[in-house]
Design an enzyme around this catalytic site. Structure first.
Site, short mmCIF file in Angstrom:
data_model
loop_
_atom_site.label_atom_id
_atom_site.label_comp_id
_atom_site.label_asym_id
_atom_site.label_seq_id
_atom_site.Cartn_x
_atom_site.Cartn_y
_atom_site.Cartn_z
CE1 TYR A 152 -4.11 1.51 -0.28
CE2 TYR A 152 -3.89 2.24 1.99
CZ TYR A 152 -4.59 2.23 0.79
OH TYR A 152 -5.75 2.95 0.68
CE LYS A 159 -7.47 5.97 1.63
NZ LYS A 159 -8.56 6.92 1.26
P1 NAD Z 1 -13.30 4.53 -7.05
O1 NAD Z 1 -12.21 4.40 -8.05
O2 NAD Z 1 -14.65 4.11 -7.46
O3 NAD Z 1 -13.36 6.02 -6.49
C1 NAD Z 1 -12.24 6.88 -6.41
C2 NAD Z 1 -12.73 8.23 -6.87
O4 NAD Z 1 -11.72 9.24 -6.72
C3 NAD Z 1 -13.14 8.23 -8.34
O5 NAD Z 1 -14.47 8.62 -8.47
C4 NAD Z 1 -12.23 9.28 -8.94
O6 NAD Z 1 -12.84 9.99 -10.00
C5 NAD Z 1 -11.96 10.17 -7.74
N1 NAD Z 1 -10.84 11.07 -7.94
C6 NAD Z 1 -9.55 10.74 -8.23
N2 NAD Z 1 -8.83 11.86 -8.41
C7 NAD Z 1 -9.68 12.91 -8.21
C8 NAD Z 1 -9.53 14.33 -8.27
N3 NAD Z 1 -8.35 14.91 -8.57
N4 NAD Z 1 -10.61 15.11 -8.01
C9 NAD Z 1 -11.82 14.55 -7.71
N5 NAD Z 1 -12.02 13.21 -7.65
C10 NAD Z 1 -10.96 12.41 -7.90
O7 NAD Z 1 -12.80 3.67 -5.78
P2 NAD Z 1 -13.36 3.53 -4.28
O8 NAD Z 1 -12.71 2.31 -3.77
O9 NAD Z 1 -14.82 3.66 -4.27
O10 NAD Z 1 -12.65 4.75 -3.54
C11 NAD Z 1 -13.34 5.70 -2.76
C12 NAD Z 1 -12.60 5.95 -1.45
O11 NAD Z 1 -12.68 4.77 -0.65
C13 NAD Z 1 -11.11 6.25 -1.61
O12 NAD Z 1 -10.72 7.23 -0.68
C14 NAD Z 1 -10.47 4.92 -1.23
O13 NAD Z 1 -9.14 5.04 -0.80
C15 NAD Z 1 -11.40 4.52 -0.13
N6 NAD Z 1 -11.31 3.11 0.29
C16 NAD Z 1 -11.44 2.14 -0.63
C17 NAD Z 1 -11.32 0.82 -0.25
C18 NAD Z 1 -11.43 -0.28 -1.27
O14 NAD Z 1 -10.93 -1.39 -1.00
N7 NAD Z 1 -12.05 -0.04 -2.42
C19 NAD Z 1 -11.11 0.48 1.10
C20 NAD Z 1 -10.99 1.51 2.03
C21 NAD Z 1 -11.11 2.83 1.61
#
Ligand code: NAD
Length: 252
Positions: A152, A159
């Site tokens: 990671y 994070k």
């Molecule tokens: P996702 O790819 O669907 O969403 C990520 C989003 O970030 C996308 O919509 C993208 O357009 C947006 N983004 C990236 N750069 C950007 C910018 N410059 N301006 C505005 N938006 C921007 O993936 P996700 O997993 O739904 O991620 C959402 C959140 O959840 C993130 O913070 C991720 O770290 C967190 N998260 C995800 C997981 C997992 O396993 N999927 C676990 C824990 C936390």
């Protein structure tokens, strides 16, 4: 009466139907909220298509969190659809691929991860605060940054910074009645997750989590975000709620 009846919620981060934010938006609407989405650049069209798949069509306003001018314009963009906002969801994560190699990544690789995935929380709250005269709730998504996960790397550092930023947002905006909390989700198969080279290493999560864990199901995570957006956590801020099947509590 839904949990979010008569509330307006701004939801960032809807990219695909697998996005955690898509399911937060869906459940928020099901719980009575008016939802406004944000997207940016070439992904605007994709988010607009996703907005049509929600129970109710949601408007999409532009927000690239790497562009300070977008934060300046955000309040007026929101006012085209709603006069006030009750909740804001930060569901944004990005790191260049090179940032997933801790020992070789350069500052040029790390800086965008910190700006987009951590720092952006503060300007987002700041831009929305004037639209929250009665206070409200900010909810963000993290992956537990209290330990170092294999692979990671600098995203894990981002994070950790994000979690600290949330605590400082809680401190700064609490007097305005704005609660700032995070959901620490277990791994979920989304675009952002599967672009992490080592995502496959999280595959055993379900075997170790006392409640089990389904990485194809974003609904438990989204439900918890909706709960934090509601009036049912009135005295909670600066908190991280683990929604990971209990993995964090048992050491894996
Ligand atoms: P996702 O790819 O669907 O969403 C990520 C989003 O970030 C996308 O919509 C993208 O357009 C947006 N983004 C990236 N750069 C950007 C910018 N410059 N301006 C505005 N938006 C921007 O993936 P996700 O997993 O739904 O991620 C959402 C959140 O959840 C993130 O913070 C991720 O770290 C967190 N998260 C995800 C997981 C997992 O396993 N999927 C676990 C824990 C936390």
């Amino acid at each position: 009466m839904g949990l979010l009846a008569a509330k307006t919620v701004l939801v960032t981060g809807v990219l695909t139907e697998s996005s955690i934010a898509f399911h937060v938006a869906r459940l928020a609407q099901e719980q009575g909220a008016q939802v406004i989405l944000t997207s940016f650049g070439r992904t605007m069209r994709i988010t607009e298509a996703m907005a049509r798949r929600l129970p109710t069509l949601a408007p999409v306003v532009e927000l690239d969190v790497a562009d300070p001018a977008h934060f300046e314009a955000l309040p007026d963009q929101i006012r085209q659809h709603a006069s006030t906002v009750d909740g804001v969801v930060h569901s944004i994560g990005y790191a260049p691929r090179a940032a997933f190699d801790f020992t070789t990544a350069t500052w040029a690789d790390v800086a965008p991860a910190l700006q987009i995935s951590a720092y952006s929380l503060q300007p987002l709250v700041a831009a929305c605060a004037p639209l929250m005269p009665q206070g409200g709730a900010m909810v963000g998504l993290t992956l537990d940054a209290s330990v170092a996960w294999p692979g990671y790397d600098w995203m894990g550092v981002a994070k950790a910074a994000f979690e600290a930023t949330n605590r400082y947002c809680a401190q700064a905006y609490g007097p305005a009645g704005i609660r700032c909390n995070l959901v620490a989700a277990g791994p979920i198969r989304t675009t952002a997750a599967t672009s992490i080279p080592a995502f496959g290493r999280f595959a055993e999560w379900g075997e170790h989590a006392p409640l089990g864990w389904d990485e194809t199901d974003p609904t438990p995570t989204a439900k918890s975000c909706v709960a934090l957006l509601s009036d049912w956590f009135p005295a909670t801020t600066g908190e991280i709620v683990h929604v990971d099947g209990g993995f964090h509590a048992t050491g894996g």
